[in-house]
Design an enzyme around this catalytic site. Sequence first.
Site, PDB file in Angstrom:
ATOM      1  N   GLU A 177       0.820  -1.213   0.000  1.00 27.81           N
ATOM      2  CA  GLU A 177       0.000   0.000   0.000  1.00 27.81           C
ATOM      3  C   GLU A 177       0.853   1.262   0.000  1.00 27.81           C
ATOM      4  O   GLU A 177       1.214   1.787   1.061  1.00 27.81           O
ATOM      5  CB  GLU A 177      -0.914   0.029   1.243  1.00 27.81           C
ATOM      6  CG  GLU A 177      -2.007  -1.010   1.207  1.00 27.81           C
ATOM      7  CD  GLU A 177      -2.950  -0.920   2.408  1.00 27.81           C
ATOM      8  OE1 GLU A 177      -2.694  -0.114   3.334  1.00 27.81           O
ATOM      9  OE2 GLU A 177      -3.950  -1.665   2.412  1.00 27.81           O
ATOM     10  N   GLU A 227      -6.309  -7.327  -0.305  1.00 32.65           N
ATOM     11  CA  GLU A 227      -6.488  -7.224   1.153  1.00 32.65           C
ATOM     12  C   GLU A 227      -7.823  -6.540   1.426  1.00 32.65           C
ATOM     13  O   GLU A 227      -8.170  -5.561   0.761  1.00 32.65           O
ATOM     14  CB  GLU A 227      -5.356  -6.391   1.766  1.00 32.65           C
ATOM     15  CG  GLU A 227      -5.400  -6.357   3.289  1.00 32.65           C
ATOM     16  CD  GLU A 227      -4.358  -5.418   3.870  1.00 32.65           C
ATOM     17  OE1 GLU A 227      -3.148  -5.642   3.656  1.00 32.65           O
ATOM     18  OE2 GLU A 227      -4.770  -4.449   4.534  1.00 32.65           O
TER      19      GLU A 227
HETATM   20  C1  IDC Z   1      -2.501  -3.523  10.669  1.00 35.02           C
HETATM   21  C2  IDC Z   1      -2.705  -4.653  11.655  1.00 35.02           C
HETATM   22  C3  IDC Z   1      -2.331  -4.206  13.034  1.00 35.02           C
HETATM   23  C4  IDC Z   1      -0.911  -3.690  13.018  1.00 35.02           C
HETATM   24  C5  IDC Z   1      -0.743  -2.612  11.973  1.00 35.02           C
HETATM   25  C6  IDC Z   1       0.728  -2.255  11.841  1.00 35.02           C
HETATM   26  O1  IDC Z   1      -4.039  -5.086  11.581  1.00 35.02           O
HETATM   27  O2  IDC Z   1      -2.450  -5.267  13.956  1.00 35.02           O
HETATM   28  O3  IDC Z   1      -0.586  -3.176  14.285  1.00 35.02           O
HETATM   29  O4  IDC Z   1      -1.180  -3.064  10.708  1.00 35.02           O
HETATM   30  O5  IDC Z   1       0.907  -1.090  11.223  1.00 35.02           O
HETATM   31  C7  IDC Z   1      -3.815  -2.028   5.975  1.00 35.02           C
HETATM   32  C8  IDC Z   1      -2.484  -2.636   5.982  1.00 35.02           C
HETATM   33  C9  IDC Z   1      -2.309  -3.617   7.113  1.00 35.02           C
HETATM   34  C10 IDC Z   1      -2.972  -3.097   8.370  1.00 35.02           C
HETATM   35  C11 IDC Z   1      -4.476  -3.023   8.111  1.00 35.02           C
HETATM   36  C12 IDC Z   1      -5.295  -2.531   9.315  1.00 35.02           C
HETATM   37  O6  IDC Z   1      -2.146  -3.240   4.749  1.00 35.02           O
HETATM   38  O7  IDC Z   1      -0.942  -3.809   7.312  1.00 35.02           O
HETATM   39  O8  IDC Z   1      -2.729  -4.029   9.388  1.00 35.02           O
HETATM   40  N1  IDC Z   1      -4.704  -2.137   6.974  1.00 35.02           N
HETATM   41  O9  IDC Z   1      -4.901  -1.252   9.678  1.00 35.02           O
HETATM   42  N2  IDC Z   1      -4.328  -1.243   5.057  1.00 35.02           N
HETATM   43  C13 IDC Z   1      -5.534  -0.818   5.442  1.00 35.02           C
HETATM   44  C14 IDC Z   1      -5.801  -1.382   6.672  1.00 35.02           C
END
Ligand code: IDC
Length: 505
Positions: free
Chosen positions: A343, A431
Site C-alpha cells: 500500500e 487485502e
Molecule cells: C494492521 C494490523 C495491526 C498492526 C498494523 C501495523 O491489523 O495489527 O498493528 O497493521 O501497522 C492495511 C495494511 C495492514 C494493516 C491493516 C489494518 O495493509 O498492514 O494491518 N490495513 O490497519 N491497510 C488498510 C488497513
Amino acid sequence: MKIHKFSIKNTILLLCLIGLLTGCGKQEEQQEKQTAADTQAETTAVEPASEETQEQASSEEFVFTLTSNNSWENNGMKCAQFDGIIKNQTESAGSDWKITLPVPEGAKLESSWNGTYAIEGTTLTITPVDYNKEIPAGGEITLGFIMDTSEAFTPESGTLTIGGKDYALGGGAGNSTEEKQEETEEEINPDAEQKEVAAKDTSGTPVANHGALSVKGTDIVDKDGKVFQLKGVSTHGINWFPDYVNEEAFSSLAGFGVNAIRLAMYTADNSGYCSGGNPEQLEALLDTGVNACTNLGLYAIVDWHILSDNDPTQYQEQAKTFFEKVSKKYADNDNVIYEICNEPNGGTTWETVKAYAEKIIPIIRKNDKDALIIVGTPNWSQDVDIAADNQITGQSNIIYAAHFYASTHKDDIRNKVKTARDKGLPVIISECSICEASGNGSINYDEADKWMDLINEYHLSYFAWNLSNKDEQSSLLKPSVTKTGGFSKEDFSETGTWFLTQFSQ
Ligand code: IDC
C-alpha cells in the site's frame, strides 16, 4: 480480438488494416491459446497483410493500433472496448493529434480515457487531453473507449491528424482472410465472446484444477482461459505471527473454501525485512509458507508489505534483490504470485509507484516469465482509477490492487474500482476486511455486503485480512484461540465467521 493497424508516412495516405485472430473468449480452444505470451503479442505480432504494406510499414513514422479485445451485449446493444496506441517513430515530438472515426448511427460512448471524445452524428472525434497533447519522439500514447452500438462494429476507415497535417485512413484494404472469417462467426453467434467463468471445484486442489493463472482483459483466468476468482486469506505480518505459517493452518482454511494464501511480510515497521528483521529467517518463513501452499495445491502471494515506509522507492534496492531471489526460487511454481508493494501512501504518486513497478517487474520477468504480479496503487491501494489512466504497458499478467475496510471505504472506493474496470484495468482486492481501516472498530455488514456484490459481479479475487488471534476486529480467529492450525468453525471471530460464509459460496 481484432487489431487494426494504421500506418502514416508524411503526406502519403496509407492504411494497413490488419486482423489477428487469437480468440478472445470465442472458442475454448482459442481461449487456451490466449496465454500471457499471446497478450504480449497483441500489439507486436502483427504481420503486414501484403508485400506492399510491408514495404510501406518499414518506413512508418507514426503507427496507430486499435485493438478491440472485449465485447459483450447489454440491453440489446453491442458493447465493445477499444484500446488504441499511437506510436511516434520519428525523432521529434508529434503534436496536436486528432483522430476521427466513422461510427454507426446511434453509437454511444459508455466511457473513454486519455482523450477528449465526442460523437457527432456518425463521427467519433478523439482529441488530446492536457497531458498527452505531445507524443514524444520515439514514444507512444495510449487511449481507449467503450462504445455501445446497435450492430457489431469494426472501425474500417477514418482520419488521423498530426502536426497540422491530415492523413486519410482508407478502409479495409488490408483485411486478412482470418479477420473476415472471424467477423462472419460473430454475425452467426453474437454471444460467442461472452466470458466463461470457471466452475466451482468439486474435487482436486485449486492449483491442480486451474494451473497457471494469467490476466486476460480485466480478469484473472485459469489455464483453460476461464475467469477465475481467488478467495484468499492474508496472514498478519509473518514478522510478528510466524506460527500461523504452517500447512495445518492453511489446510484447514482450504477446507472452508479458501484457495489462496497471502504471505504478508512487512518491510518497515518493527522487525520489518528492511528495518531490523532478520532477512534470512523471514525468507525461510516465506519458503515454509510457499511450500505449504504448493503441497496443498493453493495459490500463494509473496507480499512485500510496505506500510509505514509510505513510498516503495524507500527500500527499492532491497526490493530489487528480494524479488530477484524469490522469482528465481519460485520460477517453476505455477501457484506463486508476487505483490510488489502492498500500500503506497503518504502522498506517494502513481507516477512514482509506476516507475518503481517498471523497475521490479523486469527483474521478476527475467526469472519468472508469466507469474501474476500485483501492483499496489496510491492512497493505501485505493486509487485504481488513477492507475487506469496511465497503465503499465508492454507487460502481461499485471494486476492492480484495490483494498477496502468496509466500515471506512464505501461507494467512494467502489466507484473507483468500477471506473478502473470500465477503463480496462484488471483489479484484485489483495487485502480487505469489514471493520474500520485501523483493522479494528465496528463491523459494517451492509457495506460488507455491497462490497461482496461488487466482488461477485466482477468476479474479483479477494483476500481477508488477517490470520491471527490478535485482539482486533479484523483478526479472523477469536483472541481466546491459541491453536495455530486445525481450526474449526467455533474458532473464528465475528469477522472470520462472515468471511467463512463468503468463501463457501
Ligand atoms: C494492521 C494490523 C495491526 C498492526 C498494523 C501495523 O491489523 O495489527 O498493528 O497493521 O501497522 C492495511 C495494511 C495492514 C494493516 C491493516 C489494518 O495493509 O498492514 O494491518 N490495513 O490497519 N491497510 C488498510 C488497513
